[in-house]
Design a protein around this motif. Sequence first.
Motif, PDB file in Angstrom:
ATOM      1  N   ALA A  52       0.831  -1.206   0.000  1.00  0.00           N
ATOM      2  CA  ALA A  52       0.000   0.000   0.000  1.00  0.00           C
ATOM      3  C   ALA A  52       0.865   1.256   0.000  1.00  0.00           C
ATOM      4  CB  ALA A  52      -0.929  -0.011   1.214  1.00  0.00           C
ATOM      5  N   LEU A  53       2.031   1.222   0.708  1.00  0.00           N
ATOM      6  CA  LEU A  53       2.919   2.383   0.753  1.00  0.00           C
ATOM      7  C   LEU A  53       3.511   2.649  -0.631  1.00  0.00           C
ATOM      8  CD1 LEU A  53       4.386   4.599   2.283  1.00  0.00           C
ATOM      9  CD2 LEU A  53       6.166   2.919   2.878  1.00  0.00           C
ATOM     10  N   GLN A  54       3.924   1.598  -1.341  1.00  0.00           N
ATOM     11  CA  GLN A  54       4.487   1.784  -2.675  1.00  0.00           C
ATOM     12  C   GLN A  54       3.439   2.389  -3.616  1.00  0.00           C
ATOM     13  OE1 GLN A  54       7.718   1.431  -3.036  1.00  0.00           O
ATOM     14  NE2 GLN A  54       7.723   0.734  -0.886  1.00  0.00           N
ATOM     15  N   THR A  55       2.185   1.961  -3.433  1.00  0.00           N
ATOM     16  CA  THR A  55       1.102   2.542  -4.241  1.00  0.00           C
ATOM     17  C   THR A  55       0.918   4.017  -3.908  1.00  0.00           C
ATOM     18  OG1 THR A  55      -0.020   0.395  -4.271  1.00  0.00           O
ATOM     19  CG2 THR A  55      -1.330   2.327  -4.865  1.00  0.00           C
ATOM     20  N   THR A  59       2.033   8.716  -6.131  1.00  0.00           N
ATOM     21  CA  THR A  59       1.450  10.052  -6.306  1.00  0.00           C
ATOM     22  C   THR A  59       2.473  11.154  -6.079  1.00  0.00           C
ATOM     23  OG1 THR A  59       0.789  10.204  -3.975  1.00  0.00           O
ATOM     24  CG2 THR A  59      -0.773   9.161  -5.498  1.00  0.00           C
ATOM     25  N   ARG A  60       3.691  10.801  -5.643  1.00  0.00           N
ATOM     26  CA  ARG A  60       4.691  11.816  -5.329  1.00  0.00           C
ATOM     27  C   ARG A  60       5.010  12.685  -6.561  1.00  0.00           C
ATOM     28  NH1 ARG A  60       9.088  11.715  -1.414  1.00  0.00           N
ATOM     29  NH2 ARG A  60       8.671   9.513  -1.045  1.00  0.00           N
ATOM     30  N   ASN A 253     -11.429   4.667  18.219  1.00  0.00           N
ATOM     31  CA  ASN A 253     -11.547   3.306  18.752  1.00  0.00           C
ATOM     32  C   ASN A 253     -11.128   2.254  17.738  1.00  0.00           C
ATOM     33  OD1 ASN A 253     -12.642   4.210  21.235  1.00  0.00           O
ATOM     34  ND2 ASN A 253     -14.673   4.410  20.287  1.00  0.00           N
ATOM     35  N   THR A 254     -10.439   2.690  16.662  1.00  0.00           N
ATOM     36  CA  THR A 254     -10.102   1.770  15.575  1.00  0.00           C
ATOM     37  C   THR A 254      -8.595   1.672  15.407  1.00  0.00           C
ATOM     38  OG1 THR A 254     -12.123   2.455  14.437  1.00  0.00           O
ATOM     39  CG2 THR A 254     -10.499   1.241  13.141  1.00  0.00           C
ATOM     40  N   ASN A 255      -8.096   0.441  15.261  1.00  0.00           N
ATOM     41  CA  ASN A 255      -6.678   0.222  14.963  1.00  0.00           C
ATOM     42  C   ASN A 255      -6.452   0.446  13.469  1.00  0.00           C
ATOM     43  OD1 ASN A 255      -5.926  -0.474  17.609  1.00  0.00           O
ATOM     44  ND2 ASN A 255      -6.676  -2.555  17.326  1.00  0.00           N
ATOM     45  N   ASN A 256      -5.498   1.330  13.148  1.00  0.00           N
ATOM     46  CA  ASN A 256      -5.242   1.701  11.760  1.00  0.00           C
ATOM     47  C   ASN A 256      -3.779   1.473  11.394  1.00  0.00           C
ATOM     48  OD1 ASN A 256      -7.676   3.523  10.494  1.00  0.00           O
ATOM     49  ND2 ASN A 256      -7.617   3.639  12.729  1.00  0.00           N
ATOM     50  N   ILE A 257      -3.550   1.257  10.095  1.00  0.00           N
ATOM     51  CA  ILE A 257      -2.208   1.312   9.528  1.00  0.00           C
ATOM     52  C   ILE A 257      -2.050   2.710   8.925  1.00  0.00           C
ATOM     53  CG2 ILE A 257      -0.637   0.398   7.797  1.00  0.00           C
ATOM     54  CD1 ILE A 257      -1.082  -1.447  10.156  1.00  0.00           C
ATOM     55  N   VAL A 258      -1.008   3.440   9.361  1.00  0.00           N
ATOM     56  CA  VAL A 258      -0.762   4.795   8.875  1.00  0.00           C
ATOM     57  C   VAL A 258       0.386   4.746   7.866  1.00  0.00           C
ATOM     58  CG1 VAL A 258      -0.151   7.158   9.501  1.00  0.00           C
ATOM     59  CG2 VAL A 258      -1.578   5.784  11.042  1.00  0.00           C
ATOM     60  N   LEU A 259       0.126   5.158   6.630  1.00  0.00           N
ATOM     61  CA  LEU A 259       1.130   5.230   5.569  1.00  0.00           C
ATOM     62  C   LEU A 259       1.409   6.713   5.291  1.00  0.00           C
ATOM     63  CD1 LEU A 259      -0.723   2.789   3.146  1.00  0.00           C
ATOM     64  CD2 LEU A 259       0.923   2.120   4.877  1.00  0.00           C
ATOM     65  N   PHE A 260       2.682   7.075   5.023  1.00  0.00           N
ATOM     66  CA  PHE A 260       2.969   8.489   4.782  1.00  0.00           C
ATOM     67  C   PHE A 260       4.226   8.634   3.925  1.00  0.00           C
ATOM     68  CE2 PHE A 260       5.771   7.403   8.206  1.00  0.00           C
ATOM     69  CZ  PHE A 260       6.891   8.204   8.037  1.00  0.00           C
TER      70      PHE A 260
END
Length: 574
Positions: A52-55, A59-60, A253-260
């Motif tokens: 998902a990070l490579q995707t 957009t860079r 209240n939700t566990n998330n994956i943060v991509l940046f």
Amino acid sequence: MIRIHLKFRDMPLKRKLYLCIILLIVVPLIITGFYLNNQFANLTLNKSSDIALQTLKQTRQNFDSLLADTNDLSLRILSNAQIQKFIKEDYNKALDYDRYYRDIFSWLNDLKGSKMVFDTISIIHGNKVLFQMGTLDSNVNSEHVERALALKGKLYWAVEGDKLYAYRRIMDFSKYGNDLGVVKINISEEAIYHFYQGINAYDASNLTLVDSAGTVLSSSLKNKIGHKYEPFDEMKRRISNRSDGFFSEKIGNTNNIVLFYRIAPTNWFLIQTIPESSFTPLKTTINTLLLIAIALCILFGFLFSLIQNSYLIKPLGKLRTEMAKLRTGNFNIHLNTESKDEIGEINQGFIRMTQQLKETIDDVYISKIKQREAELTALQAQINPHFLYNTLDSIHWLAMKHRNYDVSEQIEALSEIFKHVLSKGQPIVTIREELDFLENYMFIQKAKYGQRIRLMISADPTLMDYKTPKLILQPLVENAILHGLEEKLEGGTIDVRIDIIDNNVRFVVSDDGIGTDQKRINRMMSGGDGIQDVFALKNIDDRIKLNYGQEYGLKFRSKEREGTVVEVLIPLMT
């Protein structure tokens, strides 16, 4: 340990079997499954996050192009000689203003070309908009203008409300150090959103473009634009020294994956949050394979238990149930006798024993009934009806002679009662005769209770000539008086109802007395302790069942402090 062993030893066979399967098969498999699932889940999550990070980083290039185009556009504007003259009003304003304005508009339109990212281009001098192209925007933010001027020609990015602007100082090329104004370029948020719209393929995923202070420049959640990105302060320590990456973060209240990733020239961050639950398809596939393997092992274990339950435990349980029925006097036994194994032999032996026991009990019970009937007949024969009637008649007229009418009426009623009880030795009378007997009985009882006891009779007139065993209603009414109403100070009402139901005659005797414990009475009726207390009810029920079958007889319902209802069902007899 000894106590556990004793408890296990005393458990039912079915529970022992299932407990062994659970402890020796299911529990070890579940523990192993949880461990493997945790390992596979972490591996899957990391791999999916990296993809998902490579995707996201694809957009860079769009943002790099946006910054480059904005920088180029602003440089061309501030270096355009015609714009310099227009700002300084170095032309005949009365004659050439419109021409200059149109020429600048046309030049910018060609320069902008097909790039829809630039929404509005404004040239500001002081606090006044001198030129504007695109969407009307007459607002001048003095603070942003001053900061742009202070940057000495560098691009200054600012958020005003929900809009993103690029400011740049316009210097006077003919006079060093003189500022002519600023160029203000409004970047279309919708165009920025299209940069990353296509990669938002995960359920409940959100993408947000923030500046270095955490202000939202663009977002898939439009109502967040221009506001502070709430999780930014928590994320800042993780992203401030990195150019890109991903990590787990609980947002709300939700566990998330943060991509940046960081947009270097402006120190902006494009942040994508994806709930961990969105990665479930791949995780589910792995879990499914794992669960299938565990389920197969458990399935074979339970198939074995089902076979044992079907051919051993269930037949034993059925046998135990039928034995419990036998203890209550129910000889209607149903057991499978087709099997030829040990269980089948036990069932056949139990059925034979039950039949022999029923035959023995029936012989003894019927002989006792016949003996009681013979004793009653002998007792009746000992009483000369004519002598009894003549004696009561003499007493009746003697009371009349002395004008003692109450005694006379009581004796007359008693004479009718004896006549009904004896009834020439016949056990069957009409319903009309049974009701007459009941009214004579209540006439005598009124001498004792007066108006405290009230009798209400409701009978279908068409039933009066139908037959009934005698002494059905009077014992029930007497029971209602003695056990329901006698202890009630204000007395009460006894309601007698006779009707037809399903081609049968139903007698219903109800009272509003003190009531009793229904379960206790039914238990005594079934042969428990205290049977002498329900002798009248038991006698009626036994007589009817003996003569007409088990589907007939007496039903008893009662509730303490509310009253009692007794129903008697007999076949319709002419």
